[in-house]
Write a protein that holds these residues in place. Sequence first.
Motif, PDB file in Angstrom:
ATOM      1  N   LEU A  77       0.929  -1.294   0.089  1.00  0.00           N
ATOM      2  CA  LEU A  77       0.045   0.037   0.042  1.00  0.00           C
ATOM      3  C   LEU A  77       0.737   1.220  -0.050  1.00  0.00           C
ATOM      4  N   PRO A  78       1.956   1.267   0.845  1.00  0.00           N
ATOM      5  CA  PRO A  78       2.726   2.572   0.817  1.00  0.00           C
ATOM      6  C   PRO A  78       3.097   3.151  -0.667  1.00  0.00           C
ATOM      7  N   LEU A  79       3.335   2.005  -1.724  1.00  0.00           N
ATOM      8  CA  LEU A  79       3.754   2.237  -2.963  1.00  0.00           C
ATOM      9  C   LEU A  79       2.833   2.820  -3.815  1.00  0.00           C
ATOM     10  N   HIS A  80       1.239   2.885  -3.535  1.00  0.00           N
ATOM     11  CA  HIS A  80       0.328   3.297  -4.347  1.00  0.00           C
ATOM     12  C   HIS A  80      -0.568   4.323  -3.537  1.00  0.00           C
ATOM     13  N   PRO A  82      -4.111   5.645  -2.040  1.00  0.00           N
ATOM     14  CA  PRO A  82      -5.064   4.766  -1.466  1.00  0.00           C
ATOM     15  C   PRO A  82      -6.325   4.651  -2.661  1.00  0.00           C
ATOM     16  N   ILE A  83      -6.567   6.137  -3.455  1.00  0.00           N
ATOM     17  CA  ILE A  83      -7.725   6.086  -4.271  1.00  0.00           C
ATOM     18  C   ILE A  83      -7.606   4.963  -5.132  1.00  0.00           C
ATOM     19  N   GLU A  84      -6.441   4.773  -5.567  1.00  0.00           N
ATOM     20  CA  GLU A  84      -6.231   3.591  -6.763  1.00  0.00           C
ATOM     21  C   GLU A  84      -6.394   2.410  -6.217  1.00  0.00           C
ATOM     22  N   ILE A  85      -6.142   2.151  -4.980  1.00  0.00           N
ATOM     23  CA  ILE A  85      -6.283   0.698  -4.414  1.00  0.00           C
ATOM     24  C   ILE A  85      -7.866   0.481  -4.190  1.00  0.00           C
ATOM     25  N   ALA A  86      -8.466   1.599  -3.473  1.00  0.00           N
ATOM     26  CA  ALA A  86      -9.836   1.491  -3.061  1.00  0.00           C
ATOM     27  C   ALA A  86     -10.746   1.422  -4.368  1.00  0.00           C
ATOM     28  N   GLU A  87     -10.508   1.766  -5.449  1.00  0.00           N
ATOM     29  CA  GLU A  87     -11.107   1.576  -6.729  1.00  0.00           C
ATOM     30  C   GLU A  87     -10.955   0.251  -7.181  1.00  0.00           C
ATOM     31  N   MET A  88      -9.694  -0.043  -7.288  1.00  0.00           N
ATOM     32  CA  MET A  88      -9.224  -1.427  -7.770  1.00  0.00           C
ATOM     33  C   MET A  88      -9.881  -2.495  -7.094  1.00  0.00           C
ATOM     34  N   ALA A  89      -9.999  -2.369  -5.833  1.00  0.00           N
ATOM     35  CA  ALA A  89     -10.551  -3.476  -4.951  1.00  0.00           C
ATOM     36  C   ALA A  89     -12.312  -3.576  -5.023  1.00  0.00           C
ATOM     37  N   GLY A 104      -0.010  -4.476   3.255  1.00  0.00           N
ATOM     38  CA  GLY A 104       1.067  -4.428   4.111  1.00  0.00           C
ATOM     39  C   GLY A 104       2.334  -3.319   3.583  1.00  0.00           C
ATOM     40  N   VAL A 105       3.263  -3.081   4.446  1.00  0.00           N
ATOM     41  CA  VAL A 105       4.258  -2.078   4.300  1.00  0.00           C
ATOM     42  C   VAL A 105       5.226  -2.165   3.202  1.00  0.00           C
ATOM     43  N   GLY A 106       5.486  -3.469   2.962  1.00  0.00           N
ATOM     44  CA  GLY A 106       6.417  -3.877   2.213  1.00  0.00           C
ATOM     45  C   GLY A 106       8.026  -3.626   2.770  1.00  0.00           C
ATOM     46  N   TYR A 107       9.095  -4.294   2.009  1.00  0.00           N
ATOM     47  CA  TYR A 107      10.487  -4.124   2.739  1.00  0.00           C
ATOM     48  C   TYR A 107      11.589  -3.942   1.762  1.00  0.00           C
ATOM     49  N   ARG A 108      11.289  -4.181   0.399  1.00  0.00           N
ATOM     50  CA  ARG A 108      12.552  -4.384  -0.561  1.00  0.00           C
ATOM     51  C   ARG A 108      12.831  -2.752  -0.715  1.00  0.00           C
TER      52      ARG A 108
END
Length: 327
Positions: A77-80, A82-89, A104-108
């Motif tokens: 999620l931190p890479l995107h 939230p509007i994008e992910i809310a609408e994708m979902a 999740g936050v990611g780590y790479r």
Amino acid sequence: MKFGLFLNPQAPLGQEPESIFEGLVEQTREARDGGFDLIMTGQHYLTDYIQLQLFPLLSRLSAESGSMTVATGIVLLPLHHPIEIAEMATTLDVIAEDVVVGVGVGYRDIEFESFGVKKSERGDRLKEGVQLMKELWANEEVTFDGEYYSVNNVSINPRPEKNLPVWVAANSRSAIERAARISEGWLVNSHSTVSEILGLKQSYDDIREQEGETMEVPVIREAFVAPSREEAVEIGRKYLGPKYKRYIEWGQDEAMEDEEDLHRSFDDLTEDRFLLGTPEEVSDQIERCEKKLDANYMIFRIQWPGLPHEKALRCIQLIGDEIIPNF
């Protein structure tokens, strides 16, 4: 106990992407017919594997999933936005019968650097992003003024009939406590032992008790079921072992509560962590997770880069025939 299948979207370079996709379609059908309750797949970018991306893949697999829940596991999620992910979902929710949004936050480092996001901001971005998504799903008009995201009198369409459940993946104590405060479920990672998870879960339970709410406890486990334990362990050693070495190269060890935990031999990693064995042996281990962790979802990750589709399919069949009916 409900059962899920984590579908592997990664494969070694050189393998035909079309054959990977066709295998995942067949695995989804087998899971549906075998009594599984959920399918899930993950997300990474800029890998040295072939990586099929999450939302288009799950959208297509929803045509095969029947009544199974379709879950993202996980959106970084931190890479995107939230509007994008809310609408994708929300779109995925139109296509599939039931949807869970795992984040999740990611780590790479390479992902944060290439997306232009500071890694130090990831926890706060996740928290703020989940809050904004929930407001967009729940309200016709949303005004939100956060540190990272701001919107003024906006709407998404369509909106879901009710807020989509959010599961937050977390490894460390602070991340688990955050998951307890902002989500409908702590998505328990596949990397920690049952004993380690149990030691961290008390903080989670304390916060949920204060909130007066119960939550889902979905547990991802690396697993392989075979006619003999020797066969299951050998397959794990050949395909799962190298995957954990890659996790260390990617920096997953730094995201753990104990940064040295993944720096073990395969035999040491297996103890109390992986579900490898016959249907009877794995069933016993599932019962232990259920009792100790109050787990209500067991999500099997049974394929890793290089493991042939046919072996994965046989494992799914064994789980459906000889494990799920016992729970």
